[in-house]
Design a protein around this motif. Structure first.
Motif, short mmCIF file in Angstrom:
data_model
loop_
_atom_site.label_atom_id
_atom_site.label_comp_id
_atom_site.label_asym_id
_atom_site.label_seq_id
_atom_site.Cartn_x
_atom_site.Cartn_y
_atom_site.Cartn_z
N ILE A 1 0.86 -1.18 0.00
CA ILE A 1 0.00 0.00 0.00
C ILE A 1 0.89 1.23 0.00
CG2 ILE A 1 -0.20 0.03 2.52
CD1 ILE A 1 -3.06 1.20 2.11
N GLN A 2 0.54 2.21 -0.82
CA GLN A 2 1.25 3.49 -0.78
C GLN A 2 0.29 4.59 -0.34
OE1 GLN A 2 1.76 5.74 -4.73
NE2 GLN A 2 2.45 3.66 -5.26
N ASN A 3 0.69 5.28 0.72
CA ASN A 3 -0.09 6.38 1.27
C ASN A 3 0.83 7.57 1.52
OD1 ASN A 3 -2.46 4.91 1.34
ND2 ASN A 3 -2.55 4.71 3.55
N GLU A 4 0.21 8.75 1.63
CA GLU A 4 1.01 9.93 1.98
C GLU A 4 1.54 9.79 3.40
OE1 GLU A 4 0.85 14.81 2.01
OE2 GLU A 4 -0.98 13.68 1.55
N PHE A 5 2.85 10.02 3.55
CA PHE A 5 3.47 9.88 4.87
C PHE A 5 4.74 10.73 4.89
CE2 PHE A 5 6.19 7.65 7.99
CZ PHE A 5 5.33 7.65 9.09
N SER A 6 4.84 11.58 5.89
CA SER A 6 6.02 12.43 6.04
C SER A 6 6.07 12.94 7.47
CB SER A 6 5.95 13.63 5.07
OG SER A 6 4.95 14.55 5.50
N LEU A 7 7.09 13.69 7.79
CA LEU A 7 7.21 14.29 9.11
C LEU A 7 6.04 15.22 9.43
CD1 LEU A 7 11.03 15.03 9.17
CD2 LEU A 7 9.79 13.80 10.97
N LEU A 8 5.40 15.76 8.40
CA LEU A 8 4.26 16.64 8.62
C LEU A 8 2.93 15.89 8.60
CD1 LEU A 8 5.18 19.76 6.40
CD2 LEU A 8 5.48 19.50 8.87
N HIS A 9 2.97 14.61 8.26
CA HIS A 9 1.72 13.88 8.06
C HIS A 9 1.94 12.42 8.44
CE1 HIS A 9 -2.32 13.95 6.41
NE2 HIS A 9 -2.07 12.90 5.66
N THR A 10 1.91 12.13 9.74
CA THR A 10 2.26 10.80 10.24
C THR A 10 1.03 9.98 10.64
OG1 THR A 10 2.52 11.68 12.49
CG2 THR A 10 4.49 11.63 11.08
N LYS A 11 -0.12 10.26 10.05
CA LYS A 11 -1.36 9.65 10.54
C LYS A 11 -1.40 8.13 10.37
CE LYS A 11 -4.14 10.53 6.38
NZ LYS A 11 -4.14 9.15 5.90
#
Length: 350
Positions: free
Chosen positions: A208-218
């Motif tokens: 699975i690929q989802n948005e993920f970064s230091l600003l968006h760790t949900k």
């Protein structure tokens, strides 16, 4: 370059995945050729694209990125076997893509055929559902009560998921795709697909690929925990938060040719006061440790337990080289401690 297994598949992929969504708008064929050559020279064997690309999505550029990759394959036929190629089928919402219809087994089969022609290849290694038919808590919809989960007919959704899996199974049996994955989905979506695969002896979702970064760790910890224990590869996209974490958009700056100067389908919802405060503090941490903000953000993403391969993108070879260098050395404990403190100060800036 380090390599890891892609979930429960047999594929060994580089810890870095080359994203391609700028090819066809911000980058041309020559740019893409240079990026592909450079990335492969540095050990990257994993490439991610989608039928919808280039981004921002428009009818005139639909399929353009796949065509660019296909041209590179045609010019370098011996290198196809060296690449783990991932693409994605678009979900509903675009009138120029199958009349905006929802995902179905037949639409998956049609999309695979079209992508294979554009990519000038006989098979796609990883074929992903770009987004589900139902609304999900992505693209700024993750705040409480943004979505009405109680209004969703779960039985109906599950029936459609079964139909989609059956379409994917036909493509796998025909040798047109090797493995299947998800994108912009949720723990419930993962669970349903895994259950249906087991019940009906159909292809298993391996990633699975989802948005993920230091600003968006949900996605941490719940979705990533599921990925680890179910052997689902977790592939973060936008690890630089669409460039925010480089610091280039601070104080309202809009460098010429950058993504924030282009039309955004969902608007600049990531560009909040909290995001800018967080980025300013993050840039200071990077300065203190004598590392570029981009490299620090990517290296942090790489070390998150459960991350399989991080999808990076670049519009120049200089950016690509900088990004790849982020994956060479692990971060020190001092840096990780500083970032952990920063994360607690700026949770969920967007």
């Amino acid at each position: 370059m380090k390599y890891v297994r892609l979930g429960s598949s047999s594929l060994e992929v580089s810890r870095v995945c080359l994203g391609t969504m700028t090819w066809g708008v911000q980058n041309n064929q020559e740019d893409a050729n240079k990026q592909l050559d450079f990335a492969q020279m540095h050990g990257v064997n994993f490439i991610d694209t989608a039928e919808m690309y280039a981004i921002p999505p428009r009818e005139e550029t639909y399929g353009k990125t796949e065509e660019i990759i296909g041209n590179w394959f045609a010019a370098n036929p011996s290198r196809r076997k060296e690449v783990i190629l991932a693409s994605k089928v678009a979900g509903p919402g675009f009138s120029y893509i199958r009349d905006g219809e929802k995902l179905s087994g037949q639409n998956v089969i049609k999309a695979v055929e079209s992508s294979l022609k554009r990519l000038q290849t006989d098979y796609i290694d990883l074929y992903q559902l770009h987004w589900p038919n139902r609304q999900t808590p992505h693209f700024g919809n993750h705040w409480s009560n943004e979505l009405g989960f109680t209004e969703v007919n779960a039985e109906q959704q599950t029936e459609v998921m079964l139909d989609i899996l059956q379409g994917l199974a036909q493509c796998v049996s025909a040798g047109k795709i090797r493995y299947c994955g998800l994108s912009d989905d949720t723990p419930w979506g993962i669970s349903q697909y895994l259950k249906l695969s087991e019940q009906h002896n159909l292809p298993r979702m391996v990633s699975i690929q989802n948005e993920f970064s230091l600003l968006h760790t949900k996605d941490w910890p719940y979705l990533i925990e599921q990925c680890v224990h179910e052997d689902i590869a977790y592939l973060p996209w936008s690890p630089l938060a669409t460039g925010l974490l480089t610091g280039k958009y601070l104080n309202g700056a809009r460098p010429e040719g950058t993504r924030f100067t282009l039309m955004q389908r969902h608007g600049l919802f990531r560009d909040t006061n909290n995001s800018n405060k967080a980025v300013q503090a993050f840039v200071e941490i990077a300065k203190q440790h004598n590392v570029s903000p981009a490299q620090l953000a990517l290296a942090w993403c790489d070390q998150v337990n459960g991350v399989t391969s991080t999808i990076i993108g670049a519009t120049s070879l200089v950016q690509l080289e900088e990004n790849l260098n982020a994956f060479i050395e692990p971060l020190s404990n001092n840096i990780l401690d500083d970032i952990a403190h920063w994360l607690k100060q700026y949770p969920s800036p967007f």
